[in-house]
Scaffold this motif. Structure first.
Motif, PDB file in Angstrom:
ATOM      1  N   LEU A  77      -5.238   0.507   3.635  1.00 27.19           N
ATOM      2  CA  LEU A  77      -4.507  -0.412   4.532  1.00 27.19           C
ATOM      3  C   LEU A  77      -5.342  -0.877   5.731  1.00 27.19           C
ATOM      4  O   LEU A  77      -5.436  -2.075   5.997  1.00 27.19           O
ATOM      5  CB  LEU A  77      -3.193   0.232   5.000  1.00 27.19           C
ATOM      6  N   THR A 104       0.834  -1.204   0.000  1.00 27.16           N
ATOM      7  CA  THR A 104       0.000   0.000   0.000  1.00 27.16           C
ATOM      8  C   THR A 104       0.876   1.264   0.000  1.00 27.16           C
ATOM      9  O   THR A 104       0.513   2.263  -0.609  1.00 27.16           O
ATOM     10  CB  THR A 104      -0.971   0.004   1.201  1.00 27.16           C
ATOM     11  N   VAL A 115      -4.964   0.333  -5.338  1.00 27.27           N
ATOM     12  CA  VAL A 115      -4.514  -0.110  -4.007  1.00 27.27           C
ATOM     13  C   VAL A 115      -3.534   0.943  -3.496  1.00 27.27           C
ATOM     14  O   VAL A 115      -2.525   1.216  -4.154  1.00 27.27           O
ATOM     15  CB  VAL A 115      -3.791  -1.479  -4.106  1.00 27.27           C
ATOM     16  N   SER A 169      -2.387   3.478   0.417  1.00 26.78           N
ATOM     17  CA  SER A 169      -2.370   3.411   1.886  1.00 26.78           C
ATOM     18  C   SER A 169      -3.726   3.722   2.513  1.00 26.78           C
ATOM     19  O   SER A 169      -3.958   3.368   3.671  1.00 26.78           O
ATOM     20  CB  SER A 169      -1.278   4.323   2.444  1.00 26.78           C
TER      21      SER A 169
END
Ligand SMILES: [Fe+2]
Ligand SMILES: [Fe+2]
Length: 418
Positions: free
Chosen positions: A52, A18, A47, A49
């Motif tokens: 996450l 991520t 995809v 952060s």
């Protein structure tokens, strides 16, 4: 060997993926779902952060690498061109390959490699998160194939060796991310995690069902040593595959050469020869020129008396407590300590020699030899102490033995002191 729990292994890698997703496009190629059927990201979305936390709250149905594609992911053309750049920076290797190999050497290394999307993603994440590690993997591939050819490996064996060498450290993406920071000082817990990466790497490769078993086997063996002092299995040379022995030798030698120079490497290989396959070592000596001018020696030889005092104390302490520890744990660590003792006697390391060295100019061949043997001895003592610390955790008798525990604590402190 205790491998970090499966969730931890997945979690660390998701953090890397991520993070990379914030810097370059990573697109889901199919819906990313949890084992309980929750859709976490629809196909076509990015995809990064922001995803996450959501990913960490669920158990993924498939490994993330199987459901996404990294933009401009590493392919064999990239591997060849980066390897060429590395050779241009190290003219002596380039000349060696030019003179000593026939055909297109880089094509032999990378041209036949199977690179499924999951592996291309992983290599790209590795290159983004730890550029030095992807270069190290390229060097290991070139060094291994060079030796494989000199040892008359057939084409199929060579291809398995090339894949293993390129992928040998991918397990490092699945353990604590601090391990990828070269400035990070590894404490005992982190060092223990490092020792799981061959097992993790081997099982990732096996799970793909793309590579021959010889590839995961060599990855699993890449930190083993011929005398049984390596990890994770403490295998001896005759229990290892040829690919594993070549890869383990090359990865050790290149690591030492890069961090401490050819001069130090030459002394270490000579003094600790029993840790390596004699045939591989001989072929290496025949082709690699490891002589370097004195001014390139990386350590201060005036440290010799202090290094000697530190290591002597540790060895004496070991001898004093050795009958206390459980026989099994002790046999494992004993090999390392015996290896250090043997290295001491092979170069005549004793108080008399130390006094002589102190009294003379600090740059003779004898100084370099003593300094290299002591530095490598401290590194090996650290590995042996790690083995005993691990054993002490699992062994109820050792856990009660205050003499051993006290020695372990003092020794760990002495080894970690700058
Ligand atoms: Fe490595
Ligand atoms: Fe490794």
């Amino acid at each position: 060997m205790a491998v970090p729990c499966e969730d931890g292994v997945v979690e660390q890698y998701l953090k890397h993926v991520t993070e990379v997703g914030d810097r370059r496009a990573i697109t889901a190629t199919e819906d990313i779902c949890s084992t309980s059927g929750v859709k976490l990201l629809a196909a076509g979305y990015q995809v990064n952060s922001s995803l996450l936390d959501k990913l960490l709250r669920h158990k993924l149905l498939k490994p993330i690498d199987h459901s996404c594609v990294v933009e401009n992911a590493i392919d064999s053309a990239y591997l060849v061109s980066r390897a060429r750049e590395l050779l241009n920076e190290q003219k002596e290797f380039a000349a060696l390959i030019e003179q000593e190999t026939t055909g297109d050497f880089l094509h032999a290394c990378f041209g036949h490699m199977q690179l499924p999307t999951a592996i291309r993603n992983k290599l790209t994440v590795l290159a983004e998160q730890a550029p030095r590690l992807i270069d190290h993997s390229l060097w290991c591939t070139m060094g291994s194939i060079f030796l494989g050819q000199k040892l008359d490996m057939n084409m199929v064996e060579e291809r398995h060796l090339a894949s293993a060498a390129l992928l040998h450290d991918i397990g490092q993406l699945h353990i604590d991310h601090r391990i990828l920071d070269p400035k990070e000082r590894l404490d005992e817990a982190l060092r223990r995690q490092v020792q799981t990466h061959p097992v993790i790497g081997g099982s990732i490769i096996d799970a793909l069902d793309v590579y021959d078993k010889a590839v995961s086997r060599a990855v699993l063996e890449h930190h083993e040593r011929a005398d049984g002092s390596g990890y994770p299995g403490g295998l001896r040379g005759d229990q290892m595959s040829l690919a594993g022995r070549i890869l383990s030798f090359i990865e050790f030698s290149l690591g030492i050469r890069q961090s401490a120079g050819a001069r130090h490497l030459a002394i270490v290989i000579r003094t600790y020869a029993h840790q390596f396959d004699p045939v591989i070592t001989r072929v290496f000596w025949e082709h690699f020129n490891v002589a370097e001018p004195l001014e390139k020696y990386p350590f201060d030889t005036r440290d010799i008396p202090a290094l000697y005092a530190r290591l002597s104390d540790i060895l004496e302490g070991w001898e004093a407590v050795q009958e206390h520890a459980s026989a099994q744990a002790w046999t494992l660590a004993e090999r390392d300590f015996r290896a250090i003792r043997r290295a001491f006697s092979s170069v005549g390391l004793a108080p008399d020699l130390i006094e002589d060295l102190e009294a003379s100019e600090p740059d003779s061949e004898a100084h370099l030899e003593a300094c290299s043997v002591l530095r490598e001895g401290l590194r090996q003592a650290r590995e042996a102490t790690d083995i005993l610390s691990r054993a002490a955790q699992d062994d109820p008798d050792m856990r009660k033995d205050t003499v051993v525990l006290e020695w372990l604590e003092n020794t760990t402190q002495a080894l970690n002191a700058r």
